[in-house]
Design an enzyme around this catalytic site. Structure first.
Site, PDB file in Angstrom:
ATOM      1  N   HIS A 254       0.837  -1.207   0.000  1.00  0.00           N
ATOM      2  CA  HIS A 254       0.000   0.000   0.000  1.00  0.00           C
ATOM      3  C   HIS A 254       0.877   1.265   0.000  1.00  0.00           C
ATOM      4  O   HIS A 254       0.711   2.147  -0.846  1.00  0.00           O
ATOM      5  CB  HIS A 254      -0.916  -0.020   1.228  1.00  0.00           C
ATOM      6  CG  HIS A 254      -1.844   1.152   1.325  1.00  0.00           C
ATOM      7  ND1 HIS A 254      -3.148   1.094   0.903  1.00  0.00           N
ATOM      8  CD2 HIS A 254      -1.658   2.415   1.777  1.00  0.00           C
ATOM      9  CE1 HIS A 254      -3.720   2.278   1.089  1.00  0.00           C
ATOM     10  NE2 HIS A 254      -2.837   3.093   1.620  1.00  0.00           N
ATOM     11  N   GLU A 255       1.827   1.310   0.922  1.00  0.00           N
ATOM     12  CA  GLU A 255       2.678   2.512   1.012  1.00  0.00           C
ATOM     13  C   GLU A 255       3.587   2.626  -0.205  1.00  0.00           C
ATOM     14  O   GLU A 255       3.897   3.738  -0.639  1.00  0.00           O
ATOM     15  CB  GLU A 255       3.485   2.505   2.324  1.00  0.00           C
ATOM     16  CG  GLU A 255       2.636   2.519   3.593  1.00  0.00           C
ATOM     17  CD  GLU A 255       1.555   3.607   3.624  1.00  0.00           C
ATOM     18  OE1 GLU A 255       1.766   4.679   3.015  1.00  0.00           O
ATOM     19  OE2 GLU A 255       0.495   3.376   4.240  1.00  0.00           O
ATOM     20  N   HIS A 258       1.707   4.528  -2.778  1.00  0.00           N
ATOM     21  CA  HIS A 258       1.810   5.984  -2.563  1.00  0.00           C
ATOM     22  C   HIS A 258       3.192   6.486  -2.990  1.00  0.00           C
ATOM     23  O   HIS A 258       3.328   7.514  -3.654  1.00  0.00           O
ATOM     24  CB  HIS A 258       1.620   6.313  -1.074  1.00  0.00           C
ATOM     25  CG  HIS A 258       0.200   6.236  -0.590  1.00  0.00           C
ATOM     26  ND1 HIS A 258      -0.810   6.993  -1.132  1.00  0.00           N
ATOM     27  CD2 HIS A 258      -0.375   5.505   0.411  1.00  0.00           C
ATOM     28  CE1 HIS A 258      -1.956   6.740  -0.482  1.00  0.00           C
ATOM     29  NE2 HIS A 258      -1.716   5.827   0.445  1.00  0.00           N
ATOM     30  N   GLU A 284      -4.767   7.685  -3.106  1.00  0.00           N
ATOM     31  CA  GLU A 284      -5.279   6.417  -2.591  1.00  0.00           C
ATOM     32  C   GLU A 284      -5.601   5.446  -3.736  1.00  0.00           C
ATOM     33  O   GLU A 284      -5.573   4.233  -3.557  1.00  0.00           O
ATOM     34  CB  GLU A 284      -6.501   6.689  -1.702  1.00  0.00           C
ATOM     35  CG  GLU A 284      -6.864   5.559  -0.760  1.00  0.00           C
ATOM     36  CD  GLU A 284      -5.868   5.296   0.357  1.00  0.00           C
ATOM     37  OE1 GLU A 284      -4.920   6.081   0.545  1.00  0.00           O
ATOM     38  OE2 GLU A 284      -6.029   4.272   1.050  1.00  0.00           O
TER      39      GLU A 284
HETATM   40 ZN    ZN Z   1      -3.204   5.195   1.790  1.00  0.00          ZN
END
Ligand code: ZN
Length: 489
Positions: A254-255, A258, A284
């Site tokens: 997830h990170e 980003h 997101e």
């Molecule tokens: Zn996030």
């Protein structure tokens, strides 16, 4: 020098200082000695004071009157500088300082209240945060919608009414899917311990295969996973949990989503208003498509299963198909950050409705816990057992982040649209994911979205990448198809 050149030279220094402030925040969460907390608060406040003064500098207003744009990049830069200036000067400096001072205090009080399950000790602080944010919103809205004024900080151009209408369209299908899935047999969770060094080693490998450039990035451990920075210094954190290695692996992916967005922005934009992700919703969309549509797919989890066997030996899951089921296990838990893809957006909708009412004044802080518990039971079919599993679970409100939550679901919606376009553009996607090869998928996202940074407004950014108007349909179809197949419902 032209007025535009003057503006950009001034902006470059402001951006550099803002980047230093961000790195100081990273340090606070990762490396800073505990005893430095007070000094750090003063350092951060000093930086914030300088940044606020620069952003509200009347000279910027004068230059903006005469600055001319000669191309699309200059036009976008001027649009963003104008926007930031207009917002900053609407907020009196003493109100901005009062908010900064109060939220540094209320975060600590929230953390203690959550640890002790003591709602009463947090409510007076929250009441004050909301009073200050409503005052800020009134300054920004100038008679318009106060919630929209706050939302605009995170997702420029969208309104609470548009989001509310979209969530109302999504809700019935999500609830129906949830009920079908919970009526079927669920796979057992993992049941053994996974050593921390092994989790971190595989975590690094995942970051690498998803295209995170460690030459201009690094991975550290922190209580809350996050990504920080832009361009040539983008850092992420992750965490480990002995019995739940997926928490580590999917937090990392997830990170990395980003971080790859920030690393992927055209380097020519660094230290300009275009040099970062354009909004929280678009951000997101990147973290979510990396984590879910790609990372939790049948094809990719097949590869991950082999990697976990190499790292940890036999861990009690028979084969790739069983592993895919365990990774995508659906349970109706209390905690948003641990929620599966079916439940996640229902958590967001609950917060969106309540925070909108808090900001407009339709809901009093004193009634918040009761409202939360009633709504949770209605939506999830379970009564909240303690405040840390309910109204005290998220940090956002103590930080004054009102208008942030809905961007999580907007990001999921955008990820659904992008995934449709990606599948069309990369016909061999599943074969590649099955080999742990994400180069073409992440390359497509970089080429069609990430490189543009703040060039276009958020919705235009998605429209440009997908070639169509974004809507919630693709996400809902994807969820129905994936979980319908997984659970045979
Ligand atoms: Zn996030």
């Amino acid at each position: 020098m032209s007025a535009y050149d003057d503006l950009m030279a001034y902006e470059r220094v402001t951006q550099a200082l803002s980047s230093v402030a961000g790195r100081t925040g990273w340090d606070q969460e990762t490396m800073m000695p505990d005893g430095a907390a007070e000094l750090r608060a003063e350092e951060m406040a000093a930086l914030e004071e300088v940044l606020h003064a620069r952003r509200a500098n009347p000279a910027t207003g004068e230059l903006l009157e005469t600055a001319m744009a000669e191309d699309a990049v200059a036009e976008a830069n001027l649009r963003l500088i104008r926007r930031s200036y207009a917002r900053t000067i609407k907020i009196p400096a003493d109100l901005a300082t009062a908010i900064a001072r109060h939220i540094s205090r209320s975060q600590g009080i929230w953390a203690a209240a959550r640890a002790n399950d003591d709602v009463a000790s947090f409510l007076p602080e929250l009441k004050e945060v909301i009073r200050l944010k409503r005052e800020e919103a009134a300054c920004l809205a100038e008679g318009g919608d106060v919630y929209d004024a706050l939302l605009d900080d995170y997702e420029p151009g969208i309104t609470g009414a548009e989001l509310g209408a979209m969530f109302d369209r999504m809700r019935p299908r999500l609830v129906a899917l949830r009920e079908r899935v919970l009526g079927a047999d669920s796979p057992a969770p993992l049941d053994r311990e996974f050593d921390e060094a092994g989790q971190m080693a595989l975590s690094s490998k995942l970051a690498e295969v998803f295209g995170y450039d460690m030459n201009v990035g690094r991975i550290d451990k922190a209580v809350h996973p996050f990504s920080s920075g832009s361009g040539t210094d983008v850092r992420i954190t992750t965490r480990t949990s002995p019995r739940d290695p997926f928490n580590c692996f999917y937090s990392t992916i997830h990170e990395v989503g980003h971080a790859c967005y920030e690393q992927g922005v055209d380097r020519a934009y660094q230290l300009t208003p275009l040099g970062a992700g354009v909004s929280m919703g678009v951000h997101e969309s990147q973290s979510r498509i990396y984590e879910n549509q790609l990372g939790r797919s049948r094809a990719f989890t097949g590869w991950l299963y082999g990697q976990m066997r190499d790292q940890f030996g036999d861990f009690g899951v028979a084969d790739e198909d069983a592993f895919y089921q365990v990774v995508n296990r659906v349970t109706s838990g209390y905690i948003r950050t641990e929620a599966d893809e079916v439940h996640y957006n229902l958590h967001v909708m609950l917060r969106f409705d309540l925070e909108r009412q808090l900001i407009t004044g339709a809901l009093e802080v004193a009634d918040l816990e009761e409202a939360w518990n009633a709504r949770f039971e209605a939506d999830f079919g379970v009564a909240v057992d303690k405040p840390s599993n309910g109204v005290l679970q998220d940090v956002h409100w103590s930080f004054g982040l009102f208008g942030y939550f809905p961007t999580y679901t907007l990001g999921n919606v955008y990820a659904g649209c992008l995934y449709d376009s990606l599948r069309e553009a990369v016909p061999g996607l599943d074969g590649q994911l099955g080999q742990g090869d994400l180069a073409e998928a992440t390359g497509w996202l970089r080429e069609n979205l990430q490189q543009f940074g703040g060039l276009r407004p958020p919705r235009d950014t998605i429209r440009h990448a997908c070639g169509c108007e974004p809507s919630e349909g693709p996400l809902l179809d994807y969820l129905d198809e994936k979980f319908g197949t997984l659970y045979g419902v």
